[in-house]
Design a protein around this motif. Sequence first.
Motif, PDB file in Angstrom:
ATOM      1  N   GLN A  25       0.562  -1.170  -0.191  1.00 33.89           N
ATOM      2  CA  GLN A  25      -0.179   0.405  -0.269  1.00 33.89           C
ATOM      3  C   GLN A  25       0.889   1.466   0.140  1.00 33.89           C
ATOM      4  O   GLN A  25       2.240   1.155   0.576  1.00 33.89           O
ATOM      5  CB  GLN A  25      -1.045   0.361   0.849  1.00 33.89           C
ATOM      6  N   ASN A  49      -7.180   9.651 -13.445  1.00 31.07           N
ATOM      7  CA  ASN A  49      -6.471   8.310 -12.969  1.00 31.07           C
ATOM      8  C   ASN A  49      -5.479   8.140 -11.539  1.00 31.07           C
ATOM      9  O   ASN A  49      -5.330   9.242 -10.924  1.00 31.07           O
ATOM     10  CB  ASN A  49      -5.170   7.834 -13.977  1.00 31.07           C
ATOM     11  N   ALA A  50      -6.549   7.397 -10.562  1.00 30.61           N
ATOM     12  CA  ALA A  50      -5.960   7.310  -9.198  1.00 30.61           C
ATOM     13  C   ALA A  50      -4.706   7.004  -8.910  1.00 30.61           C
ATOM     14  O   ALA A  50      -3.968   5.843  -9.819  1.00 30.61           O
ATOM     15  CB  ALA A  50      -6.606   6.442  -8.826  1.00 30.61           C
ATOM     16  N   ALA A  53      -1.607   1.333  -5.941  1.00 32.20           N
ATOM     17  CA  ALA A  53      -2.359   1.521  -4.524  1.00 32.20           C
ATOM     18  C   ALA A  53      -2.192  -0.020  -4.627  1.00 32.20           C
ATOM     19  O   ALA A  53      -2.430  -0.889  -3.375  1.00 32.20           O
ATOM     20  CB  ALA A  53      -4.395   1.224  -5.069  1.00 32.20           C
ATOM     21  N   HIS A  96     -13.650   2.363 -17.556  1.00 29.22           N
ATOM     22  CA  HIS A  96     -12.796   2.625 -16.575  1.00 29.22           C
ATOM     23  C   HIS A  96     -11.132   1.552 -16.213  1.00 29.22           C
ATOM     24  O   HIS A  96     -10.856   2.147 -15.214  1.00 29.22           O
ATOM     25  CB  HIS A  96     -12.979   2.498 -14.937  1.00 29.22           C
ATOM     26  N   ASP A 117      -7.036  -0.662 -12.837  1.00 31.26           N
ATOM     27  CA  ASP A 117      -8.495   0.157 -12.237  1.00 31.26           C
ATOM     28  C   ASP A 117      -8.130   2.180 -12.133  1.00 31.26           C
ATOM     29  O   ASP A 117      -7.392   2.405 -11.195  1.00 31.26           O
ATOM     30  CB  ASP A 117      -9.136   0.188 -11.174  1.00 31.26           C
ATOM     31  N   SER A 118      -8.114   2.271 -12.976  1.00 36.74           N
ATOM     32  CA  SER A 118      -8.064   3.754 -12.472  1.00 36.74           C
ATOM     33  C   SER A 118      -9.112   4.430 -11.664  1.00 36.74           C
ATOM     34  O   SER A 118      -8.692   5.908 -11.712  1.00 36.74           O
ATOM     35  CB  SER A 118      -8.153   4.768 -14.246  1.00 36.74           C
ATOM     36  N   ARG A 119      -9.267   4.038 -11.240  1.00 37.84           N
ATOM     37  CA  ARG A 119     -10.871   4.799 -10.134  1.00 37.84           C
ATOM     38  C   ARG A 119      -9.451   4.531  -8.863  1.00 37.84           C
ATOM     39  O   ARG A 119     -10.027   5.304  -7.973  1.00 37.84           O
ATOM     40  CB  ARG A 119     -11.747   4.058  -9.968  1.00 37.84           C
ATOM     41  N   ASP A 120      -8.619   3.543  -8.697  1.00 43.97           N
ATOM     42  CA  ASP A 120      -8.461   3.400  -7.219  1.00 43.97           C
ATOM     43  C   ASP A 120      -6.900   2.486  -7.684  1.00 43.97           C
ATOM     44  O   ASP A 120      -6.267   2.818  -5.604  1.00 43.97           O
ATOM     45  CB  ASP A 120      -9.212   2.451  -6.206  1.00 43.97           C
ATOM     46  N   THR A 122      -6.003   0.281  -8.721  1.00 46.41           N
ATOM     47  CA  THR A 122      -5.564  -1.560  -7.730  1.00 46.41           C
ATOM     48  C   THR A 122      -4.482  -2.135  -9.232  1.00 46.41           C
ATOM     49  O   THR A 122      -5.149  -1.677 -10.303  1.00 46.41           O
ATOM     50  CB  THR A 122      -6.556  -2.477  -7.746  1.00 46.41           C
TER      51      THR A 122
END
Length: 191
Positions: A25, A49-50, A53, A96, A117-120, A122
């Motif tokens: 993390q 883009n996150a 993670a 996404h 995953d562009s949201r978080d 991962t």
Amino acid sequence: MLAAFACLGVACRNGAAGQGEPAQQPGQPGASAASPDGASATHRRPPGNAPYAGVIINYPHSGCSFAYSPVDFCDADHRAQIETAIRTQAPNFNRHYLLAVLQERKAYFQQSIVLIDSRDGTVFPLPIDAFSGRLAGTGGATSEGTVETAVDSDTFCVSGALLVYRAFEQGRFCFGFDGQRFTGHPTQYMN
């Protein structure tokens, strides 16, 4: 319609995790320094883009490798390639996700695939060791394989030779992703 494309490589953090747990993390040792929005001072992520993670492998694995696989998705090289994809790519699969092609054994034209995953942020590695172009007899591949994907498609396809658990399989292989696991063509690592 799926469009053929090639993309930049990606990479992961050092660390071991149990099945389905992130490998590392942000803020853990080995995490890269970033601005409050997760982008380095010299490189900006595409809007939305996150930041990275961690890696999740929802199949039998050891650390950041599929069971018996030589590919470590959390080593420094893979992590650098993943960070590059997050900084430079826009989602190109299933609205996404960033489908990123990573360099593995360049002399053998071998690459791997991860979905980010562009949201978080991962990262989900496709359960293969590598893919390349079609094999030319006993001489191996003479080119890279191809990937077909589209931002509005829920499947992507890989053409060429898949290397999974020391065995090659040639053809066109299509996969989906349900948010946790890959669907479509089964590989030995999915068992």
